[in-house]
Design a protein around this motif. Structure first.
Motif, PDB file in Angstrom:
ATOM      1  N   GLU A  26      -1.253  -0.824   1.595  1.00  0.00           N
ATOM      2  CA  GLU A  26      -1.916  -1.835   2.406  1.00  0.00           C
ATOM      3  C   GLU A  26      -0.885  -2.747   3.075  1.00  0.00           C
ATOM      4  O   GLU A  26      -1.015  -3.092   4.258  1.00  0.00           O
ATOM      5  CB  GLU A  26      -2.858  -2.663   1.536  1.00  0.00           C
ATOM      6  CG  GLU A  26      -4.079  -1.906   1.048  1.00  0.00           C
ATOM      7  CD  GLU A  26      -4.923  -2.728   0.084  1.00  0.00           C
ATOM      8  OE1 GLU A  26      -4.484  -3.847  -0.278  1.00  0.00           O
ATOM      9  OE2 GLU A  26      -6.008  -2.273  -0.300  1.00  0.00           O
ATOM     10  N   GLY A  27       0.118  -3.128   2.311  1.00  0.00           N
ATOM     11  CA  GLY A  27       1.156  -3.987   2.859  1.00  0.00           C
ATOM     12  C   GLY A  27       1.929  -3.315   3.973  1.00  0.00           C
ATOM     13  O   GLY A  27       2.212  -3.928   5.010  1.00  0.00           O
ATOM     14  N   ASP A  29       0.907  -0.843   5.919  1.00  0.00           N
ATOM     15  CA  ASP A  29       0.051  -0.689   7.096  1.00  0.00           C
ATOM     16  C   ASP A  29      -0.111  -2.011   7.839  1.00  0.00           C
ATOM     17  O   ASP A  29      -0.078  -2.054   9.072  1.00  0.00           O
ATOM     18  CB  ASP A  29      -1.323  -0.157   6.680  1.00  0.00           C
ATOM     19  CG  ASP A  29      -1.259   1.273   6.155  1.00  0.00           C
ATOM     20  OD1 ASP A  29      -0.239   1.950   6.413  1.00  0.00           O
ATOM     21  OD2 ASP A  29      -2.225   1.704   5.497  1.00  0.00           O
ATOM     22  N   TYR A  30      -0.273  -3.091   7.086  1.00  0.00           N
ATOM     23  CA  TYR A  30      -0.447  -4.395   7.723  1.00  0.00           C
ATOM     24  C   TYR A  30       0.820  -4.812   8.460  1.00  0.00           C
ATOM     25  O   TYR A  30       0.768  -5.247   9.613  1.00  0.00           O
ATOM     26  CB  TYR A  30      -0.801  -5.444   6.668  1.00  0.00           C
ATOM     27  CG  TYR A  30      -0.869  -6.852   7.230  1.00  0.00           C
ATOM     28  CD1 TYR A  30      -2.010  -7.306   7.874  1.00  0.00           C
ATOM     29  CD2 TYR A  30       0.229  -7.708   7.120  1.00  0.00           C
ATOM     30  CE1 TYR A  30      -2.067  -8.594   8.405  1.00  0.00           C
ATOM     31  CE2 TYR A  30       0.171  -8.993   7.651  1.00  0.00           C
ATOM     32  CZ  TYR A  30      -0.978  -9.433   8.288  1.00  0.00           C
ATOM     33  OH  TYR A  30      -1.020 -10.693   8.806  1.00  0.00           O
ATOM     34  N   GLU A  31       1.979  -4.691   7.803  1.00  0.00           N
ATOM     35  CA  GLU A  31       3.235  -5.082   8.436  1.00  0.00           C
ATOM     36  C   GLU A  31       3.508  -4.231   9.676  1.00  0.00           C
ATOM     37  O   GLU A  31       4.036  -4.715  10.679  1.00  0.00           O
ATOM     38  CB  GLU A  31       4.390  -4.959   7.440  1.00  0.00           C
ATOM     39  CG  GLU A  31       4.369  -5.998   6.342  1.00  0.00           C
ATOM     40  CD  GLU A  31       4.765  -7.383   6.830  1.00  0.00           C
ATOM     41  OE1 GLU A  31       5.246  -7.501   7.965  1.00  0.00           O
ATOM     42  OE2 GLU A  31       4.582  -8.349   6.068  1.00  0.00           O
ATOM     43  N   THR A  33       1.252  -2.910  11.624  1.00  0.00           N
ATOM     44  CA  THR A  33       0.345  -3.379  12.668  1.00  0.00           C
ATOM     45  C   THR A  33       0.848  -4.667  13.292  1.00  0.00           C
ATOM     46  O   THR A  33       0.825  -4.835  14.522  1.00  0.00           O
ATOM     47  CB  THR A  33      -1.065  -3.596  12.088  1.00  0.00           C
ATOM     48  OG1 THR A  33      -1.541  -2.368  11.536  1.00  0.00           O
ATOM     49  CG2 THR A  33      -2.032  -4.075  13.171  1.00  0.00           C
ATOM     50  N   VAL A  34       1.313  -5.587  12.461  1.00  0.00           N
ATOM     51  CA  VAL A  34       1.854  -6.856  12.965  1.00  0.00           C
ATOM     52  C   VAL A  34       3.035  -6.598  13.886  1.00  0.00           C
ATOM     53  O   VAL A  34       3.148  -7.183  14.964  1.00  0.00           O
ATOM     54  CB  VAL A  34       2.274  -7.769  11.802  1.00  0.00           C
ATOM     55  CG1 VAL A  34       3.055  -8.971  12.323  1.00  0.00           C
ATOM     56  CG2 VAL A  34       1.049  -8.246  11.030  1.00  0.00           C
ATOM     57  N   MET A  48      -3.199 -12.834  12.081  1.00  0.00           N
ATOM     58  CA  MET A  48      -3.963 -11.803  11.382  1.00  0.00           C
ATOM     59  C   MET A  48      -4.086 -12.193   9.919  1.00  0.00           C
ATOM     60  O   MET A  48      -3.159 -12.716   9.327  1.00  0.00           O
ATOM     61  CB  MET A  48      -3.255 -10.445  11.518  1.00  0.00           C
ATOM     62  CG  MET A  48      -3.084  -9.992  12.956  1.00  0.00           C
ATOM     63  SD  MET A  48      -2.161  -8.468  13.080  1.00  0.00           S
ATOM     64  CE  MET A  48      -3.257  -7.335  12.237  1.00  0.00           C
ATOM     65  N   HIS A  50      -4.045 -11.508   6.155  1.00  0.00           N
ATOM     66  CA  HIS A  50      -3.441 -10.508   5.286  1.00  0.00           C
ATOM     67  C   HIS A  50      -4.277 -10.307   4.025  1.00  0.00           C
ATOM     68  O   HIS A  50      -4.929 -11.224   3.555  1.00  0.00           O
ATOM     69  CB  HIS A  50      -2.017 -10.907   4.895  1.00  0.00           C
ATOM     70  CG  HIS A  50      -1.944 -12.243   4.219  1.00  0.00           C
ATOM     71  ND1 HIS A  50      -2.465 -12.487   2.966  1.00  0.00           N
ATOM     72  CD2 HIS A  50      -1.402 -13.411   4.649  1.00  0.00           C
ATOM     73  CE1 HIS A  50      -2.250 -13.749   2.640  1.00  0.00           C
ATOM     74  NE2 HIS A  50      -1.616 -14.326   3.643  1.00  0.00           N
ATOM     75  N   PRO A  51      -4.270  -9.088   3.467  1.00  0.00           N
ATOM     76  CA  PRO A  51      -4.954  -8.858   2.193  1.00  0.00           C
ATOM     77  C   PRO A  51      -4.188  -9.560   1.073  1.00  0.00           C
ATOM     78  O   PRO A  51      -2.991  -9.371   0.912  1.00  0.00           O
ATOM     79  CB  PRO A  51      -4.887  -7.331   2.025  1.00  0.00           C
ATOM     80  CG  PRO A  51      -4.402  -6.794   3.329  1.00  0.00           C
ATOM     81  CD  PRO A  51      -3.643  -7.889   4.002  1.00  0.00           C
TER      82      PRO A  51
END
Length: 220
Positions: A26-27, A29-31, A33-34, A48, A50-51
């Motif tokens: 998850e981390g 994928d999020y980073e 995307t950012v 955005m 973050h989870p």
């Protein structure tokens, strides 16, 4: 005389194995995307969200290396769980250590073996172990001369072992397990960084198809 106590019934280990792997994914994928959004345009007002599950993992690393580091951890943990899950492996990634880089991986085979792993890369270079000075040196491709690797990963690994011993209760380990269970400290060089080929032959050993460079400095 001291008595060895079992962990309390409500004791919970830090995130490990599949739970930790999912947070790392998850981390990553999020980073990613950012980084993609930021490269094309400014982030929308408010940013955005973050989870919360992975944020402590991601924030342990410097911004420029977060995605790369998380991707390496995802790949390595996936392989470890595939190979050793049936043997009771426990993989704890990204353990925060005071005033130091985090421990990339602490691996526990309860009462059998412990491994502390640092994953490092120095770009397109070769790493040389200087036996006389007991230090790691880096030789950049296409350049002459060696530079000392600072902070030294070997010293870091020794500090990490002391931290794990001090904080053994986090992992449900007794003092007996810590003192009686063998601990291996492992430095993983990630491509394109590699170990130089001209070390003395007695330093090498082999595990399957993997060639290992065994280092035992006095301070490690």
């Amino acid at each position: 005389m001291t008595t060895v106590k079992d962990p309390p019934t409500d004791f919970q280990l830090p995130p490990h194995n599949e739970a930790a792997l999912e947070r790392i994914r998850e981390g990553k994928d999020y980073e990613s995307t950012v980084a993609l959004v930021a490269s094309g345009a400014a982030l929308a007002s408010g940013g955005m969200v973050h989870p919360l599950g992975w944020v402590l993992f991601a924030l342990a690393y410097k911004p420029l290396i977060r995605v790369e580091k998380l991707a390496r951890l995802e790949k390595l943990i996936t392989l470890l769980l595939q190979e050793f899950k049936s043997e009771g492996i426990q993989v704890f990634p990204v353990l925060k250590v005071e005033e130091q880089n985090p421990i990339d991986l602490f691996i526990r085979f309860p009462k059998k073996a412990h491994l502390i792993i640092s994953i490092r890369s120095r770009g397109d270079s070769e790493v040389v172990y200087n036996e006389k000075r007991e230090i790691l040196q880096v030789k950049k491709k296409g350049k002459n001369g060696l530079t000392t690797w600072k902070p030294c990963p070997l010293v870091e690994l020794s500090d990490y072992e002391r931290w794990v011993t001090k904080n053994r209760a986090l992992f449900g380990m007794t003092s007996k397990e810590v003192t009686k269970t063998p601990t291996a400290k492992v430095l993983v060089l990630w491509s394109p960084t590699k170990a130089a080929e001209d070390h003395n032959p007695h330093l090498y050993s082999e595990m399957g198809s993997i060639r290992l460079l065994g280092i035992e400095p006095r301070y490690v």
